[in-house]
Design a protein around this motif. Structure first.
Motif, PDB file in Angstrom:
ATOM      1  N   ILE A 191       0.863  -1.183   0.000  1.00 38.46           N
ATOM      2  CA  ILE A 191       0.000   0.000   0.000  1.00 38.46           C
ATOM      3  C   ILE A 191       0.896   1.227   0.000  1.00 38.46           C
ATOM      4  O   ILE A 191       1.769   1.373   0.869  1.00 38.46           O
ATOM      5  CB  ILE A 191      -0.915   0.019   1.245  1.00 38.46           C
ATOM      6  CG1 ILE A 191      -1.660  -1.313   1.369  1.00 38.46           C
ATOM      7  CG2 ILE A 191      -1.902   1.187   1.172  1.00 38.46           C
ATOM      8  CD1 ILE A 191      -2.178  -1.588   2.762  1.00 38.46           C
ATOM      9  N   GLN A 192       0.686   2.086  -0.968  1.00 38.58           N
ATOM     10  CA  GLN A 192       1.471   3.321  -1.022  1.00 38.58           C
ATOM     11  C   GLN A 192       1.061   4.182   0.188  1.00 38.58           C
ATOM     12  O   GLN A 192      -0.103   4.545   0.329  1.00 38.58           O
ATOM     13  CB  GLN A 192       1.176   4.062  -2.335  1.00 38.58           C
ATOM     14  CG  GLN A 192       1.633   5.506  -2.394  1.00 38.58           C
ATOM     15  CD  GLN A 192       3.099   5.719  -2.061  1.00 38.58           C
ATOM     16  OE1 GLN A 192       3.415   6.447  -1.119  1.00 38.58           O
ATOM     17  NE2 GLN A 192       3.982   5.100  -2.807  1.00 38.58           N
ATOM     18  N   PRO A 193       2.020   4.509   1.086  1.00 39.88           N
ATOM     19  CA  PRO A 193       1.639   5.239   2.304  1.00 39.88           C
ATOM     20  C   PRO A 193       1.176   6.675   2.050  1.00 39.88           C
ATOM     21  O   PRO A 193       0.352   7.189   2.800  1.00 39.88           O
ATOM     22  CB  PRO A 193       2.909   5.209   3.152  1.00 39.88           C
ATOM     23  CG  PRO A 193       4.019   4.967   2.184  1.00 39.88           C
ATOM     24  CD  PRO A 193       3.441   4.143   1.076  1.00 39.88           C
ATOM     25  N   ALA A 194       1.730   7.311   1.005  1.00 41.77           N
ATOM     26  CA  ALA A 194       1.254   8.663   0.659  1.00 41.77           C
ATOM     27  C   ALA A 194       0.161   8.478  -0.397  1.00 41.77           C
ATOM     28  O   ALA A 194       0.302   8.905  -1.542  1.00 41.77           O
ATOM     29  CB  ALA A 194       2.410   9.511   0.147  1.00 41.77           C
ATOM     30  N   SER A 195      -0.910   7.842   0.018  1.00 34.77           N
ATOM     31  CA  SER A 195      -1.896   7.389  -0.962  1.00 34.77           C
ATOM     32  C   SER A 195      -2.865   8.476  -1.416  1.00 34.77           C
ATOM     33  O   SER A 195      -3.545   8.304  -2.411  1.00 34.77           O
ATOM     34  CB  SER A 195      -2.709   6.238  -0.377  1.00 34.77           C
ATOM     35  OG  SER A 195      -2.439   5.067  -1.084  1.00 34.77           O
ATOM     36  N   ASN A 196      -2.906   9.560  -0.664  1.00 37.97           N
ATOM     37  CA  ASN A 196      -3.742  10.667  -1.142  1.00 37.97           C
ATOM     38  C   ASN A 196      -3.052  11.297  -2.360  1.00 37.97           C
ATOM     39  O   ASN A 196      -2.117  10.716  -2.913  1.00 37.97           O
ATOM     40  CB  ASN A 196      -3.978  11.679  -0.013  1.00 37.97           C
ATOM     41  CG  ASN A 196      -2.668  12.159   0.600  1.00 37.97           C
ATOM     42  OD1 ASN A 196      -1.613  12.063  -0.026  1.00 37.97           O
ATOM     43  ND2 ASN A 196      -2.734  12.653   1.809  1.00 37.97           N
ATOM     44  N   ASP A 197      -3.452  12.479  -2.765  1.00 36.65           N
ATOM     45  CA  ASP A 197      -2.892  13.021  -4.005  1.00 36.65           C
ATOM     46  C   ASP A 197      -1.405  13.369  -3.917  1.00 36.65           C
ATOM     47  O   ASP A 197      -0.747  13.580  -4.943  1.00 36.65           O
ATOM     48  CB  ASP A 197      -3.712  14.217  -4.485  1.00 36.65           C
ATOM     49  CG  ASP A 197      -5.022  13.747  -5.095  1.00 36.65           C
ATOM     50  OD1 ASP A 197      -5.158  12.526  -5.319  1.00 36.65           O
ATOM     51  OD2 ASP A 197      -5.904  14.584  -5.346  1.00 36.65           O
ATOM     52  N   THR A 198      -0.875  13.402  -2.710  1.00 34.22           N
ATOM     53  CA  THR A 198       0.577  13.519  -2.559  1.00 34.22           C
ATOM     54  C   THR A 198       1.278  12.455  -3.404  1.00 34.22           C
ATOM     55  O   THR A 198       2.248  12.728  -4.115  1.00 34.22           O
ATOM     56  CB  THR A 198       0.954  13.303  -1.069  1.00 34.22           C
ATOM     57  OG1 THR A 198       0.337  14.315  -0.296  1.00 34.22           O
ATOM     58  CG2 THR A 198       2.443  13.305  -0.856  1.00 34.22           C
ATOM     59  N   GLY A 199       0.762  11.244  -3.331  1.00 27.64           N
ATOM     60  CA  GLY A 199       1.398  10.114  -4.008  1.00 27.64           C
ATOM     61  C   GLY A 199       1.374  10.217  -5.514  1.00 27.64           C
ATOM     62  O   GLY A 199       2.201   9.583  -6.194  1.00 27.64           O
ATOM     63  N   SER A 200       0.447  11.002  -6.055  1.00 22.78           N
ATOM     64  CA  SER A 200       0.402  11.078  -7.521  1.00 22.78           C
ATOM     65  C   SER A 200       1.592  11.881  -8.066  1.00 22.78           C
ATOM     66  O   SER A 200       1.950  11.736  -9.238  1.00 22.78           O
ATOM     67  CB  SER A 200      -0.940  11.629  -8.016  1.00 22.78           C
ATOM     68  OG  SER A 200      -1.107  12.952  -7.627  1.00 22.78           O
ATOM     69  N   ALA A 201       2.226  12.706  -7.225  1.00 22.73           N
ATOM     70  CA  ALA A 201       3.474  13.371  -7.653  1.00 22.73           C
ATOM     71  C   ALA A 201       4.555  12.315  -7.873  1.00 22.73           C
ATOM     72  O   ALA A 201       5.237  12.293  -8.906  1.00 22.73           O
ATOM     73  CB  ALA A 201       3.921  14.378  -6.592  1.00 22.73           C
ATOM     74  N   LEU A 202       4.681  11.435  -6.899  1.00 23.52           N
ATOM     75  CA  LEU A 202       5.674  10.359  -6.994  1.00 23.52           C
ATOM     76  C   LEU A 202       5.346   9.429  -8.163  1.00 23.52           C
ATOM     77  O   LEU A 202       6.229   9.074  -8.964  1.00 23.52           O
ATOM     78  CB  LEU A 202       5.674   9.571  -5.677  1.00 23.52           C
ATOM     79  CG  LEU A 202       6.586   8.358  -5.596  1.00 23.52           C
ATOM     80  CD1 LEU A 202       8.050   8.760  -5.707  1.00 23.52           C
ATOM     81  CD2 LEU A 202       6.349   7.602  -4.283  1.00 23.52           C
ATOM     82  N   GLY A 203       4.068   9.050  -8.247  1.00 21.24           N
ATOM     83  CA  GLY A 203       3.668   8.122  -9.306  1.00 21.24           C
ATOM     84  C   GLY A 203       3.892   8.697 -10.692  1.00 21.24           C
ATOM     85  O   GLY A 203       4.309   7.988 -11.607  1.00 21.24           O
ATOM     86  N   ALA A 204       3.647   9.993 -10.858  1.00 18.94           N
ATOM     87  CA  ALA A 204       3.845  10.629 -12.164  1.00 18.94           C
ATOM     88  C   ALA A 204       5.330  10.583 -12.547  1.00 18.94           C
ATOM     89  O   ALA A 204       5.683  10.245 -13.680  1.00 18.94           O
ATOM     90  CB  ALA A 204       3.345  12.074 -12.127  1.00 18.94           C
TER      91      ALA A 204
END
Ligand SMILES: [Fe+2]
Length: 536
Positions: A301-314
């Protein structure tokens, strides 16, 4: 290859920035921590970007790509970052509503927009260490979707189904949270905590088609009608059994939908690996239920799962696409934010003319002794965590076996009494404490506690006898591991109560200045900051 990843939408909360260099993560932090405004609503990730670049000694002109975790044509990124001048400046701290729908062209060719949910799943699957896995992203909404499900294998992401905005499970959970009178953004944790006190009544939620293919579906119009029949609780009104039952029902519904989705994925792929991301993946009760199901053997589970994580994912997604290679790391810890050395800390202490403090030759032992004396401690060490949980670097810590400590910390943080606290436990002892143990470094999975261990963790055990563990190991957080080990030497308990170092409606602290301010604004007893111990 240098890639800046940002969540920077004009309608997003939890905007953030990260820096990926040659497939390795260098820095990652949320805007809210720097500007001291919780969730940084609709505020560009300018300070977070500045931090990432300064940490690496880079400027905007050094970047190869700027990966954005949203792919809408109406993105307002250029309203706050001036790429032409290679500098960061915040022109519009809060975008006004009339600006939201103004289309514009990205004039910097390095900018690559990534579909929001592709960014979410990239932040989990590519960083999970799994070679193949079922993948789920669920949130309230990102662009026109609220989730997607599929299968990742090597570099390929195979998307089976996209969940549109109107069928959003995250939105349903948020709507019920609002009706329960929990005001503000990201209050869903309160509903989850309250749900353990109620009884689910599934018949009421008759707007869900459980037999829809390929996965259960929410009927938007029927849902709207149903929600209109519920009287909204005023936030100052007493919480009744009816409210508890409503919370229990939405939690039950989410878990049931999650189980149906993982069953569908298992039947499609035969895989029992699962990667979760998107804001809904912060629901640790649901995550625990999914892990217990026969369709899931291993979970990330990605711990920064809110939209914070979409920076990393992008950023990760752009890296994969441009290099045809996986990233060169597993996201197994969250310590990617700013850090401060003893000299910087002492300077801050001096600035505020604090007298009652000393340099400790063994901050771990001294702090553990204070916690064992039932003192409440601010703990500030190393790099700041990214994501909504403080995991031992910006934490408030206490003795987990002392039940009254719950009320004491609740009064410091002005939290509701029904909300559970969580324990950080030495990884090597965790399996002795919970049933069906699985590694849990992010405090994002709920477990049933073993009855004979309840007394050790009394202040952190929820009413349903679950605990949402954070497991701590030497490799990822040596200082925190040492502190808990010292506490174990004194008390025999290999765990501490850990809650985030912030007051109500404030973001988690970032700097020594924030730590000192929050310490003196609260009734914490001691602050262990670097190697200094400050007494109130
Ligand atoms: Fe999202």
């Amino acid at each position: 290859m240098k890639i800046l990843g940002i969540t920077h939408s004009c309608y997003s909360w939890n905007n953030a920035a990260c820096l990926l260099i040659d497939g390795k993560l260098v820095a990652f932090a949320e805007e809210e921590r720097f500007i001291r405004k919780k969730h940084a609503p609709r505020i560009g990730a300018c300070q977070a970007t500045k931090y990432c670049l300064e940490y690496a000694g880079l400027s905007m002109k050094d970047l190869d790509y700027i990966a954005v975790g949203f792919d809408d044509k109406y993105h307002a990124i250029n309203q706050s970052i001036d790429f032409n001048n290679h500098e960061i400046k915040q022109k519009t701290p809060r975008l006004k509503s009339f600006e939201w729908n103004q289309p514009f062209d990205f004039y910097d060719p390095r900018v690559i927009n990534v579909n929001h949910h592709i960014a979410h799943i990239s932040s989990s699957f590519y960083l999970s260490g799994f070679k193949e896995s079922n993948i789920i992203s669920l949130d309230k909404a990102g662009e026109s979707e609220s989730g997607l499900i599929g299968y990742g294998n090597g570099l390929n992401l195979d998307i089976f189904h996209r969940i549109n905005h109107q069928e959003s499970w995250g939105c349903l959970y948020e709507e019920i949270t609002n009706l329960l009178g929990f005001k503000g953004h990201s209050q869903e944790g309160k509903t989850m905590g309250l749900s353990s006190y109620g009884k689910p009544c599934l018949e009421k939620f008759n707007f869900i088609d459980w037999n829809a293919k390929p996965i259960p579906k929410i009927d938007y119009e029927k849902k709207k009608k149903f929600l209109a029949t519920i009287k909204k609780r005023n936030c100052f009104d007493k919480i009744t059994q009816k409210h508890k039952d409503l919370a229990a029902t939405v939690q039950f519904v989410l878990e049931k939908a999650g189980l149906k989705i993982v069953k569908y994925l298992y039947n499609q792929t035969g895989s029992r690996n699962l990667c979760l991301s998107g804001g809904v993946a912060l629901n640790c009760a649901m995550n625990g239920i999914l892990l217990k199901s026969k369709y899931v053997h291993d979970i990330y589970i990605q711990p920064a799962s809110n939209d914070t994580g979409s920076a990393l994912g992008a950023a990760v997604y752009v890296h994969v696409k441009k290099t045809n290679k996986s990233p060169d790391f597993i996201f197994d810890h969250v310590y990617w934010g700013p850090e401060f050395n003893n000299q910087e800390i002492e300077k801050a202490i001096g600035k505020y003319k604090i007298n009652k403090y000393h340099f400790s030759n063994n901050i771990f032992k001294e702090t553990a002794e204070k916690i064992a004396q039932n003192k409440i401690i601010g703990w500030f060490q190393g790099r700041m965590e990214v994501g909504p949980r403080a995991l031992g670097n910006r934490s408030i810590l206490a003795n987990p076996s002392l039940v009254k400590i719950k009320d004491m910390i609740n009064s410091i943080k002005k939290r509701e009494s029904w909300r559970p606290f969580a324990p950080s436990i030495l990884e090597e002892y965790a399996s002795k404490y919970v049933k069906d143990y699985y590694k849990s470094p992010f405090m994002i999975l709920a477990f049933d506690i073993k009855p004979n261990k309840i007394k050790d963790l009394l202040a952190t055990v929820h009413v349903d006898n679950t605990v949402r563990l954070q497991t701590v190991n030497k490799k990822n957080n040596l200082k925190y591991w040492k502190l808990i080990s010292e506490f174990k030497k004194i008390t025999g308990i290999p765990a501490l109560l850990n809650t985030s170092y912030n007051l109500a409606d404030e973001p988690i602290i970032c700097s020594p200045k924030d730590a000192l301010k929050t310490f003196y604004d609260s009734s914490m007893d001691y602050l262990a900051i670097g190697d200094y111990l400050i007494e109130k």
